[in-house]
Design a protein around this motif. Structure first.
Motif, mmCIF file in Angstrom:
data_model
loop_
_atom_site.group_PDB
_atom_site.id
_atom_site.type_symbol
_atom_site.label_atom_id
_atom_site.label_comp_id
_atom_site.label_asym_id
_atom_site.label_seq_id
_atom_site.Cartn_x
_atom_site.Cartn_y
_atom_site.Cartn_z
ATOM 1 N N THR A 198 8.275 4.663 -4.570
ATOM 2 C CA THR A 198 7.555 5.947 -4.848
ATOM 3 C C THR A 198 6.335 6.223 -4.404
ATOM 4 O OG1 THR A 198 6.717 4.984 -7.004
ATOM 5 C CG2 THR A 198 8.886 5.659 -7.226
ATOM 6 N N MET A 199 5.705 5.394 -3.671
ATOM 7 C CA MET A 199 4.237 5.716 -2.990
ATOM 8 C C MET A 199 4.410 6.104 -1.654
ATOM 9 S SD MET A 199 2.371 5.406 -5.882
ATOM 10 C CE MET A 199 0.759 5.379 -5.101
ATOM 11 N N GLY A 200 4.920 7.024 -1.433
ATOM 12 C CA GLY A 200 4.990 7.525 -0.079
ATOM 13 C C GLY A 200 5.686 8.955 -0.144
ATOM 14 N N PHE A 201 5.521 9.708 1.104
ATOM 15 C CA PHE A 201 6.260 10.768 1.200
ATOM 16 C C PHE A 201 6.340 11.290 2.429
ATOM 17 C CE2 PHE A 201 1.665 11.668 0.543
ATOM 18 C CZ PHE A 201 1.313 12.211 1.494
ATOM 19 N N GLU A 202 7.114 12.388 3.117
ATOM 20 C CA GLU A 202 7.396 12.552 4.466
ATOM 21 C C GLU A 202 6.399 12.220 5.413
ATOM 22 O OE1 GLU A 202 9.332 16.002 6.976
ATOM 23 O OE2 GLU A 202 9.911 16.315 5.012
ATOM 24 N N GLY A 203 6.553 11.603 6.265
ATOM 25 C CA GLY A 203 5.522 11.299 7.015
ATOM 26 C C GLY A 203 4.556 10.238 6.916
ATOM 27 N N GLU A 258 -7.147 8.573 -1.187
ATOM 28 C CA GLU A 258 -7.250 7.181 -1.042
ATOM 29 C C GLU A 258 -5.831 6.391 -1.019
ATOM 30 O OE1 GLU A 258 -7.597 7.913 -5.399
ATOM 31 O OE2 GLU A 258 -8.287 8.862 -3.584
ATOM 32 N N GLU A 259 -5.948 5.148 -0.527
ATOM 33 C CA GLU A 259 -4.470 4.456 -0.411
ATOM 34 C C GLU A 259 -4.488 3.621 -1.589
ATOM 35 O OE1 GLU A 259 -2.780 0.907 2.002
ATOM 36 O OE2 GLU A 259 -4.372 1.922 2.900
ATOM 37 N N PHE A 260 -3.253 3.642 -2.435
ATOM 38 C CA PHE A 260 -3.104 2.957 -3.676
ATOM 39 C C PHE A 260 -2.570 1.538 -3.226
ATOM 40 C CE2 PHE A 260 -3.273 7.341 -4.570
ATOM 41 C CZ PHE A 260 -4.059 7.284 -5.695
ATOM 42 N N HIS A 261 -2.733 0.482 -3.850
ATOM 43 C CA HIS A 261 -2.001 -0.706 -3.688
ATOM 44 C C HIS A 261 -1.423 -1.389 -5.182
ATOM 45 C CE1 HIS A 261 -4.887 -0.443 -0.265
ATOM 46 N NE2 HIS A 261 -4.179 -1.163 0.227
ATOM 47 N N GLU A 262 -0.726 -2.099 -4.916
ATOM 48 C CA GLU A 262 -0.068 -3.064 -5.881
ATOM 49 C C GLU A 262 0.122 -4.107 -5.500
ATOM 50 O OE1 GLU A 262 2.516 -1.123 -9.022
ATOM 51 O OE2 GLU A 262 4.111 -2.492 -8.078
ATOM 52 N N GLY A 297 0.763 -1.303 -0.003
ATOM 53 C CA GLY A 297 0.012 0.050 -0.190
ATOM 54 C C GLY A 297 0.808 1.335 -0.108
ATOM 55 N N GLY A 298 0.383 2.296 -0.629
ATOM 56 C CA GLY A 298 1.035 3.565 -0.591
ATOM 57 C C GLY A 298 0.077 4.745 -0.938
ATOM 58 N N TYR A 299 0.774 5.827 -0.711
ATOM 59 C CA TYR A 299 -0.005 7.207 -0.900
ATOM 60 C C TYR A 299 0.805 8.145 -1.802
ATOM 61 C CZ TYR A 299 -1.459 4.764 3.497
ATOM 62 O OH TYR A 299 -1.559 3.815 4.227
ATOM 63 N N LYS A 300 0.007 9.044 -2.260
ATOM 64 C CA LYS A 300 0.382 10.273 -3.245
ATOM 65 C C LYS A 300 -0.113 11.478 -2.670
ATOM 66 C CE LYS A 300 0.046 7.804 -7.686
ATOM 67 N NZ LYS A 300 -0.809 8.027 -9.130
ATOM 68 N N GLU A 309 14.155 -11.980 2.874
ATOM 69 C CA GLU A 309 14.708 -11.894 1.373
ATOM 70 C C GLU A 309 13.316 -11.399 0.476
ATOM 71 O OE1 GLU A 309 14.943 -14.901 -2.615
ATOM 72 O OE2 GLU A 309 15.487 -15.552 -0.856
ATOM 73 N N ILE A 310 12.046 -11.725 0.715
ATOM 74 C CA ILE A 310 10.886 -11.424 -0.167
ATOM 75 C C ILE A 310 10.480 -9.806 0.416
ATOM 76 C CG2 ILE A 310 8.438 -11.451 -0.223
ATOM 77 C CD1 ILE A 310 10.303 -13.844 -1.574
ATOM 78 N N ILE A 311 10.810 -9.545 1.574
ATOM 79 C CA ILE A 311 10.450 -8.247 2.152
ATOM 80 C C ILE A 311 11.633 -7.297 1.458
ATOM 81 C CG2 ILE A 311 10.551 -6.534 4.064
ATOM 82 C CD1 ILE A 311 9.135 -8.574 5.626
ATOM 83 N N LYS A 312 12.827 -7.805 1.300
ATOM 84 C CA LYS A 312 13.935 -6.844 0.839
ATOM 85 C C LYS A 312 13.537 -6.569 -0.716
ATOM 86 C CE LYS A 312 18.759 -6.746 -0.045
ATOM 87 N NZ LYS A 312 20.148 -7.180 0.018
ATOM 88 N N ARG A 313 13.105 -7.774 -1.311
ATOM 89 C CA ARG A 313 12.507 -7.482 -2.940
ATOM 90 C C ARG A 313 11.579 -6.669 -3.022
ATOM 91 N NH1 ARG A 313 12.224 -13.257 -4.396
ATOM 92 N NH2 ARG A 313 10.860 -12.461 -6.120
ATOM 93 N N ALA A 314 10.343 -6.717 -2.199
ATOM 94 C CA ALA A 314 9.213 -5.890 -2.231
ATOM 95 C C ALA A 314 9.736 -4.631 -1.913
ATOM 96 C CB ALA A 314 8.238 -6.441 -1.066
ATOM 97 N N LYS A 315 10.476 -4.157 -1.013
ATOM 98 C CA LYS A 315 10.962 -2.586 -0.662
ATOM 99 C C LYS A 315 11.873 -2.268 -2.182
ATOM 100 C CE LYS A 315 10.810 -2.751 4.411
ATOM 101 N NZ LYS A 315 11.250 -2.757 5.420
ATOM 102 N N SER A 316 12.460 -2.852 -2.788
ATOM 103 C CA SER A 316 13.159 -2.649 -3.862
ATOM 104 C C SER A 316 12.336 -2.339 -5.437
ATOM 105 C CB SER A 316 14.216 -3.532 -4.387
ATOM 106 O OG SER A 316 13.611 -4.667 -4.971
ATOM 107 N N THR A 317 10.877 -2.472 -5.163
ATOM 108 C CA THR A 317 10.102 -2.309 -6.376
ATOM 109 C C THR A 317 9.924 -0.908 -6.426
ATOM 110 O OG1 THR A 317 8.019 -2.341 -5.042
ATOM 111 C CG2 THR A 317 8.861 -4.550 -5.823
#
Length: 100
Positions: free
Chosen positions: A38-43, A10-14, A2-5, A25-33
């Protein structure tokens, strides 16, 4: 995930199906997408939703869904292919119960 613009309420999902040797390993790969990065900002950070989950209006651990007899009889086999980044077909809306 989930992420935000900025400027959107709304919350966006992929969604990704990822297979690996460990959750780390999976979390590291997910965080590299690109989505996660790109789907977040300060705070307001992007996040990884429930792991091992199947979304059916609620989250259930896959290991809790089937009774033992079915777990012993059935399994999921994942096979690696040469196809990368396939497009997922998206169907929006609800199905009539008689079409399920």
């Amino acid at each position: 995930m989930g992420g935000y613009k900025k400027g959107f309420f709304e919350e966006f999902h992929e969604q990704h199906l990822m297979v690996g040797n460990s959750m780390g390993e999976i979390i590291k790969r997910a965080k590299s997408t690109e989505f996660y990065q790109t789907m977040g900002f300060e705070g307001v950070a992007s996040h990884i939703d429930d792991k091992y989950g199947v979304d059916i209006d609620d989250i259930f651990n896959v290991t809790d869904i089937l009774p033992l007899a079915m777990k012993e009889k059935y399994s999921i086999v994942l096979k690696k292919t040469n196809i990368e980044n396939q497009e997922n077909q998206i169907g929006l809306g609800y199905l009539n119960i008689n079409k399920v």
